[in-house]
Design a protein around this motif. Structure first.
Motif, PDB file in Angstrom:
ATOM      1  N   ILE A  12       0.828  -1.209   0.000  1.00 52.79           N
ATOM      2  CA  ILE A  12       0.000   0.000   0.000  1.00 52.79           C
ATOM      3  C   ILE A  12       0.866   1.264   0.000  1.00 52.79           C
ATOM      4  N   VAL A  13       1.791   1.330   0.957  1.00 52.00           N
ATOM      5  CA  VAL A  13       2.646   2.518   1.051  1.00 52.00           C
ATOM      6  C   VAL A  13       3.526   2.640  -0.190  1.00 52.00           C
ATOM      7  N   GLY A  14       4.025   1.506  -0.664  1.00 53.56           N
ATOM      8  CA  GLY A  14       4.865   1.518  -1.858  1.00 53.56           C
ATOM      9  C   GLY A  14       4.130   2.069  -3.063  1.00 53.56           C
ATOM     10  N   LEU A  15       2.888   1.627  -3.265  1.00 53.43           N
ATOM     11  CA  LEU A  15       2.104   2.095  -4.406  1.00 53.43           C
ATOM     12  C   LEU A  15       1.807   3.590  -4.308  1.00 53.43           C
ATOM     13  N   VAL A  16       1.514   4.068  -3.103  1.00 51.21           N
ATOM     14  CA  VAL A  16       1.234   5.498  -2.925  1.00 51.21           C
ATOM     15  C   VAL A  16       2.461   6.324  -3.314  1.00 51.21           C
ATOM     16  N   PHE A  17       3.645   5.890  -2.868  1.00 52.08           N
ATOM     17  CA  PHE A  17       4.875   6.595  -3.221  1.00 52.08           C
ATOM     18  C   PHE A  17       5.123   6.567  -4.730  1.00 52.08           C
ATOM     19  N   ILE A  18       4.918   5.415  -5.339  1.00 52.54           N
ATOM     20  CA  ILE A  18       5.171   5.279  -6.778  1.00 52.54           C
ATOM     21  C   ILE A  18       4.235   6.176  -7.585  1.00 52.54           C
ATOM     22  N   VAL A  19       2.941   6.131  -7.268  1.00 51.28           N
ATOM     23  CA  VAL A  19       1.961   6.968  -7.975  1.00 51.28           C
ATOM     24  C   VAL A  19       2.274   8.447  -7.765  1.00 51.28           C
ATOM     25  N   SER A  20       2.621   8.800  -6.538  1.00 45.25           N
ATOM     26  CA  SER A  20       2.934  10.194  -6.221  1.00 45.25           C
ATOM     27  C   SER A  20       4.161  10.669  -6.994  1.00 45.25           C
ATOM     28  N   GLY A  21       5.203   9.853  -7.012  1.00 46.11           N
ATOM     29  CA  GLY A  21       6.436  10.235  -7.702  1.00 46.11           C
ATOM     30  C   GLY A  21       6.244  10.363  -9.204  1.00 46.11           C
ATOM     31  N   LEU A  78       7.847  11.237   5.477  1.00 42.43           N
ATOM     32  CA  LEU A  78       6.440  11.642   5.524  1.00 42.43           C
ATOM     33  C   LEU A  78       6.162  12.606   6.673  1.00 42.43           C
ATOM     34  N   THR A  79       6.811  12.380   7.790  1.00 41.60           N
ATOM     35  CA  THR A  79       6.623  13.279   8.935  1.00 41.60           C
ATOM     36  C   THR A  79       7.097  14.687   8.595  1.00 41.60           C
ATOM     37  N   CYS A  80       8.250  14.784   7.954  1.00 42.05           N
ATOM     38  CA  CYS A  80       8.782  16.096   7.565  1.00 42.05           C
ATOM     39  C   CYS A  80       7.860  16.794   6.565  1.00 42.05           C
ATOM     40  N   LEU A  81       7.403  16.046   5.559  1.00 46.56           N
ATOM     41  CA  LEU A  81       6.510  16.631   4.558  1.00 46.56           C
ATOM     42  C   LEU A  81       5.199  17.100   5.186  1.00 46.56           C
ATOM     43  N   THR A  82       4.686  16.318   6.114  1.00 55.09           N
ATOM     44  CA  THR A  82       3.421  16.675   6.766  1.00 55.09           C
ATOM     45  C   THR A  82       3.569  17.948   7.595  1.00 55.09           C
ATOM     46  N   SER A 109      -8.600  18.110  -0.416  1.00 55.31           N
ATOM     47  CA  SER A 109      -8.531  19.171   0.582  1.00 55.31           C
ATOM     48  C   SER A 109      -7.336  18.986   1.512  1.00 55.31           C
ATOM     49  N   PRO A 110      -6.916  20.070   2.193  1.00 57.29           N
ATOM     50  CA  PRO A 110      -5.817  19.951   3.166  1.00 57.29           C
ATOM     51  C   PRO A 110      -6.104  18.918   4.258  1.00 57.29           C
ATOM     52  N   THR A 111      -7.358  18.853   4.690  1.00 58.80           N
ATOM     53  CA  THR A 111      -7.716  17.878   5.728  1.00 58.80           C
ATOM     54  C   THR A 111      -7.483  16.454   5.242  1.00 58.80           C
ATOM     55  N   PHE A 112      -7.900  16.185   4.002  1.00 59.19           N
ATOM     56  CA  PHE A 112      -7.677  14.862   3.419  1.00 59.19           C
ATOM     57  C   PHE A 112      -6.186  14.554   3.352  1.00 59.19           C
ATOM     58  N   THR A 113      -5.393  15.540   2.958  1.00 61.16           N
ATOM     59  CA  THR A 113      -3.939  15.347   2.855  1.00 61.16           C
ATOM     60  C   THR A 113      -3.340  14.978   4.205  1.00 61.16           C
ATOM     61  N   ILE A 114      -3.734  15.697   5.251  1.00 59.48           N
ATOM     62  CA  ILE A 114      -3.195  15.437   6.583  1.00 59.48           C
ATOM     63  C   ILE A 114      -3.606  14.047   7.068  1.00 59.48           C
ATOM     64  N   VAL A 115      -4.881  13.711   6.899  1.00 59.14           N
ATOM     65  CA  VAL A 115      -5.373  12.393   7.332  1.00 59.14           C
ATOM     66  C   VAL A 115      -4.658  11.285   6.568  1.00 59.14           C
ATOM     67  N   LYS A 116      -4.512  11.464   5.255  1.00 60.98           N
ATOM     68  CA  LYS A 116      -3.819  10.471   4.428  1.00 60.98           C
ATOM     69  C   LYS A 116      -2.393  10.265   4.914  1.00 60.98           C
ATOM     70  N   ASN A 117      -1.697  11.366   5.197  1.00 62.29           N
ATOM     71  CA  ASN A 117      -0.308  11.262   5.647  1.00 62.29           C
ATOM     72  C   ASN A 117      -0.194  10.606   7.023  1.00 62.29           C
ATOM     73  N   ILE A 118      -1.131  10.901   7.907  1.00 63.09           N
ATOM     74  CA  ILE A 118      -1.102  10.277   9.237  1.00 63.09           C
ATOM     75  C   ILE A 118      -1.281   8.767   9.123  1.00 63.09           C
ATOM     76  N   ILE A 119      -2.196   8.349   8.240  1.00 65.57           N
ATOM     77  CA  ILE A 119      -2.403   6.907   8.023  1.00 65.57           C
ATOM     78  C   ILE A 119      -1.142   6.272   7.468  1.00 65.57           C
ATOM     79  N   LEU A 120      -0.507   6.922   6.499  1.00 66.03           N
ATOM     80  CA  LEU A 120       0.722   6.388   5.910  1.00 66.03           C
ATOM     81  C   LEU A 120       1.853   6.338   6.947  1.00 66.03           C
ATOM     82  N   ILE A 121       1.925   7.361   7.791  1.00 63.74           N
ATOM     83  CA  ILE A 121       2.950   7.366   8.845  1.00 63.74           C
ATOM     84  C   ILE A 121       2.734   6.198   9.800  1.00 63.74           C
ATOM     85  N   TYR A 122       1.474   5.952  10.168  1.00 65.29           N
ATOM     86  CA  TYR A 122       1.162   4.812  11.053  1.00 65.29           C
ATOM     87  C   TYR A 122       1.591   3.499  10.405  1.00 65.29           C
TER      88      TYR A 122
END
Length: 302
Positions: A12-21, A78-82, A109-122
């Motif tokens: 999951i995390v790998g795919l998110v990074f790949i799509v994002s990059g 991810l923590t730094c980016l967040t 939205s910014p809220t979605f971005t923050i929530v998404k990043n928190i999930i990925l950090i976890y």
């Protein structure tokens, strides 16, 4: 074979990074401009580093290469980016993280971005704590795909950055007759008037950052008339008019029509004598700065 929880997390995390990059690499200039909004100085080059790092982390996690080490690096990254995005959101009114580049529906939205990043950090923390140290995977296929993918993304990022970046030191691209462009399909221009045609979207932060500069183009004398071509959006148009009070005409078109005109937003077209003399990609510079440069180089004359 039983699928482990950490295997699912890693994919999951790998795919998110790949799509994002990859999505950022399709328009590196826009991502560089997003970084500039934070006003940390001339650090556009970081865009290439972030893109390549995302691909490296994504491929490593997807293929489960050094998962423990890579998941820890991902957690820190991810923590730094967040934290940086939170700073931009709170103090700079930056609402677009540019996380997924040209894939607009994923840049929510910014809220979605923050929530998404928190999930990925976890997920990264769980991966780091649950994974065992392992030797580097030396399978030739995995290593070959890894190197090939990094090379392709690196090339794409460099190409889109060089291809889209605005530079007043470069020679203008080949002139194009207005009648041969898609601009002619949505707005009729007079042959005896000098125009700046500005293609934009109400939801594009780089476009919005250009509006105050755009409002000065007629006053500066660089052009006689400014015309905006915007992606139609009734709700955001009302807010746009309230916030920016534009002093130029705006023609609204569909997403398909704007795509026919340009592949990236914002884009500006300087039109004189029924000809597109040159184009500018990305956030629009000050009209007075551009006028001084062009006057010195003799590029623009009425």
């Amino acid at each position: 074979m039983k699928i482990k929880k950490i295997d699912i997390y890693s994919i999951i995390v790998g795919l998110v990074f790949i799509v994002s990059g990859i999505s950022k690499s399709l328009d590196t200039t826009s991502f560089s401009q997003t970084i500039n909004l934070y006003e940390f100085g001339n650090v556009e080059f970081i865009s290439l580093i972030i893109i390549l790092l995302e691909i490296y982390l994504g491929l490593s996690l997807f293929f489960k290469i050094q998962t423990k080490r890579v998941s820890f690096i991902s957690f820190v990254f991810l923590t730094c980016l967040t934290l940086i995005f939170l700073y931009g959101w709170i103090f700079k009114d930056i609402t677009d993280c540019g996380c997924f580049g040209k894939i607009n529906f994923l840049n929510s939205s910014p809220t979605f971005t923050i929530v998404k990043n928190i999930i990925l950090i976890y997920l990264c923390v769980d991966l780091w704590l649950s994974s065992l140290k392992e030797p580097i995977d030396e399978k030739w296929f995995v290593n070959s795909m890894f190197i090939l993918s990094m090379s392709i993304v690196g090339f794409m990022s460099g190409f889109t950055l060089n291809n889209n970046v605005t530079s007043t030191n470069k020679k203008p691209k080949k002139k194009i007759a207005v009648k041969d462009s898609h601009i002619n399909d949505v707005v009729k221009l007079s042959s005896d008037t000098t125009y700046l045609v500005f293609a934009f979207s109400y939801s594009c932060p780089h476009c919005m950052n250009s509006i105050e500069n755009l409002k000065q183009y007629e006053k500066s004398g660089l052009v006689e008339k400014v015309i905006g071509i915007a992606v139609e959006d009734a709700d955001k148009k009302e807010l746009f008019n309230e916030r920016y009070n534009p002093n130029f005409d705006v023609v609204e078109v569909s997403k398909d029509d704007i795509t026919e005109i340009t592949s990236s937003l914002p884009r500006s077209f300087y039109v004189r004598n029924d000809t597109i003399q040159f184009t500018l990609s990305g956030a629009l510079p000050s009209a007075y700065v551009l006028k001084d440069i062009f006057d010195k180089k003799g590029k623009v004359s009425k």
